[in-house]
Design an enzyme around this catalytic site. Sequence first.
Site, PDB file in Angstrom:
ATOM      1  N   TRP A 358     -10.682  -0.262  -2.614  1.00 62.10           N
ATOM      2  CA  TRP A 358     -11.188   1.013  -3.220  1.00 62.10           C
ATOM      3  C   TRP A 358     -11.131   0.874  -4.566  1.00 62.10           C
ATOM      4  CZ3 TRP A 358      -8.129   4.646  -6.001  1.00 62.10           C
ATOM      5  CH2 TRP A 358      -6.964   4.039  -6.410  1.00 62.10           C
ATOM      6  N   ASP A 359     -10.575  -0.133  -5.354  1.00 62.40           N
ATOM      7  CA  ASP A 359     -10.698  -0.295  -6.846  1.00 62.40           C
ATOM      8  C   ASP A 359     -12.059  -0.268  -7.014  1.00 62.40           C
ATOM      9  OD1 ASP A 359      -8.286  -1.625  -5.519  1.00 62.40           O
ATOM     10  OD2 ASP A 359      -8.087  -2.791  -7.426  1.00 62.40           O
ATOM     11  N   GLU A 486       1.220   3.667  -2.762  1.00 60.64           N
ATOM     12  CA  GLU A 486       1.641   2.834  -1.353  1.00 60.64           C
ATOM     13  C   GLU A 486       2.803   2.953  -1.373  1.00 60.64           C
ATOM     14  OE1 GLU A 486      -0.271  -0.999  -2.334  1.00 60.64           O
ATOM     15  OE2 GLU A 486      -2.309  -0.036  -1.573  1.00 60.64           O
ATOM     16  N   LYS A 590       4.138   4.474  -7.169  1.00 58.54           N
ATOM     17  CA  LYS A 590       3.927   3.242  -7.534  1.00 58.54           C
ATOM     18  C   LYS A 590       2.685   3.470  -8.549  1.00 58.54           C
ATOM     19  CE  LYS A 590       1.098  -0.745  -5.849  1.00 58.54           C
ATOM     20  NZ  LYS A 590       0.274  -1.154  -4.758  1.00 58.54           N
ATOM     21  N   GLN A 591       1.741   4.192  -8.472  1.00 61.42           N
ATOM     22  CA  GLN A 591       0.666   4.350  -9.301  1.00 61.42           C
ATOM     23  C   GLN A 591       0.287   5.698  -9.080  1.00 61.42           C
ATOM     24  OE1 GLN A 591      -1.271   1.434  -6.592  1.00 61.42           O
ATOM     25  NE2 GLN A 591      -3.124   2.177  -7.162  1.00 61.42           N
TER      26      GLN A 591
END
Length: 756
Positions: A358-359, A486, A590-591
């Site tokens: 998906w990046d 995630e 995580k992000q």
Amino acid sequence: MLIHEDNRYIVEKEYNLVTEPQNASLFTTGNGYMGVRGSLEEFGSTRIQGSFIRGFVDEIIEVIEPFCDNEYMKKYYFDEEKLKKFDKQISCINLVDFLLIRFRIGDEIFYPWEGEILSWERRLDTSQSIFQRSVTWKDKMGNITVFEFERFASYDEEHRYCMRAMAKPQNHFLPVEIISGIDTDVRTGGQRVLQFINNQILNNGLISCFQSGKRYGITCKIAVKNSFFMDGKLQHSIGEQQENLLLNKALMPGGGREYCVEKTIYLTTDRDCDPLFDTIDTVLLDVGTYDAYKEAHIREWSQFFSNFDIKILGDDRKDAQLRFATYHAVITGDRNNSIHSLSAKGLTGERYNQFVWWDCEIYQLPIFIHAFPEVAKHALIYRYDRLEEARENAKLEGCKGARYPFVSSLEGKEHVWIYARHPFLQVHITADIGFGIINYFINTLDYEFMELYGFEMLYEICRYWVSKVILKDGTYQLLGVTGTDEHHPYVDNDAYTNYIVQYVLQETILLDSQYSSTKVRDKIGITVNELKDIEQVSRLLYLPLEKSGLIPQFDGYFDLSRDLEVDGSGTGKNFQMKQAGLYHKSQVIKQPDVMLLFSYLNFEIKNSRYEENWDYYEKMCESSSSLTFPVHAICSADANRMLSFLNYFNETVNIDLLDIHHCAWQGVHAGCLSGAWYAIFRGLMGIVTRIDCIQINPKLIPFWQGVELSFIYQTKKIKATLNGNVFTLGSEDKKEISVYFQGKRYAFVDRLEVSF
């Protein structure tokens, strides 16, 4: 440590075995079709050497031996039954090492770990996309020789790679032998995968034909032409094979001032649909010179790179770091076909297997959409070419439409590692692709693309979501998913997922009403009732939002602890976890998930409070993904926290230069590096493109004198300049565009200047 020179060079001043693997990634040369790591010509060490063609993949044995040392890893991260079954994976395949060039000075072969290095310099010239090395070497007998190497992946002819190497005796008259060829003894993931068909050895050239492996059997042909010179005069050479080495050699007498080999390599596969595959032996007859190829390459590269190049005035170091990041961002993009797409490591290493994540649509596509849309178009056509398999994926789930895999390769079926639970729940990838299509169209108005590819994908994506949602408490909801964070699988109503799904559904209906044709609807049988269902789900989809204006990342998120309980020995650190944490009990993420909505997606969420959400989620993010840094840079700029912007921008451009995550040797972080460009465009300059206007919200940055960049909006090329508190847009195209700044509309034709 690498240094910067003249705003364009990244330079290594000493030979260091410790940093050689990392710098091999950083010094990669590529052109979108191929990527060649910065390994040494004289010897390509395992895990340092690497040459890759986009889409040249096959199956390997992948050895992995994780174990669960806490409750989170046991119940939420690993599927241990599937872990027992896992042994094979699709991966990019390392090509034969065609960089091989060795110099024998008298009886001594030059290796940097033998003799004494008197001077050493390797430099990547980002302005020309050329990699150079200069070495002064003293052998065991005291003989001193200067070696100069230069190489590049051609932007004039994407199948061509060019090299030149020279030896210049300084205090001796010894004979010099140059050995140039191909080392076929290479590995992928520590194993021999290539299946060799045949090799041809001529006096001045070599051809190697091999297949990617046993599963796909993609055939690759590599032709090498070697020309040897002494003081500018062409020398006789011979061809021979020594075990795994295919060689051309020229032994020249002592007394010369300069000994040189010019090496031209052509690479092609049977998937390229290029006539070169059938005529590659003719390139050995090519009379082109290294200098001519270099000149043509520089011309094409300079023209291409000028579309992306941002100039930071008043901070040469940051200017060079950004140029380096942009270099790596753009050499991942293929200008000519859609055989493969943008991968997380580009073509700089084996890690992540050249998979497309998906990046691609969220982090990597924007730089191309805004600066060179043709590359973005190829990336989206790659998705279209896998639409049929996405339909099959949806059927397997019991849904309609198309579900794209979280990780894809040559095929459109799921290729993610089967033992991890969360990727199979990260269904947001299907909406991410829809967002990428819409973002591309907003900025290009490419109706032909939408007619041929875009609308069909959007309709099938919407069909999937309509069949995926659950009606609960009067709203449609998405249950049992994983968002971009995630660390938290199996959640209900992930904010990022729900908001981007709603946007794609809503915008598809809007675009359908304004631009779509019955031809596309008829092709896939989309009905009026289906369009009504899409509209209804978009209107009634649950969008998480508290009365306080905070957006919970998922249902029950704020009920979790703000602390992270640590338990175990930390095996999860190999899976992008900073600690052996029980993340399922914690708000630590995580992000970014929620903050992507405001930054990269540019959603205007009614009744939400951007700054309060930013203040909260910044503190909860452990930044164990490199994708964090450009998001946080943009959010900092939006909040007028310019020192924070600079700090996050530093981490974005230096993610690999400073090896912040200690894994640069595996390949660069292409999504993060692409975000450096976007952090300036969207964050500092505050540019947001809508289908009917450009919104600007530039920021005053006291650390720099100014910033300049160019971008394309609906075929109009625009130059943007930030100088203190003055922001200027300029264009030679006389097309009028609406620009909104501080609530006021401006008609921008050729020049617009605003102060803030």
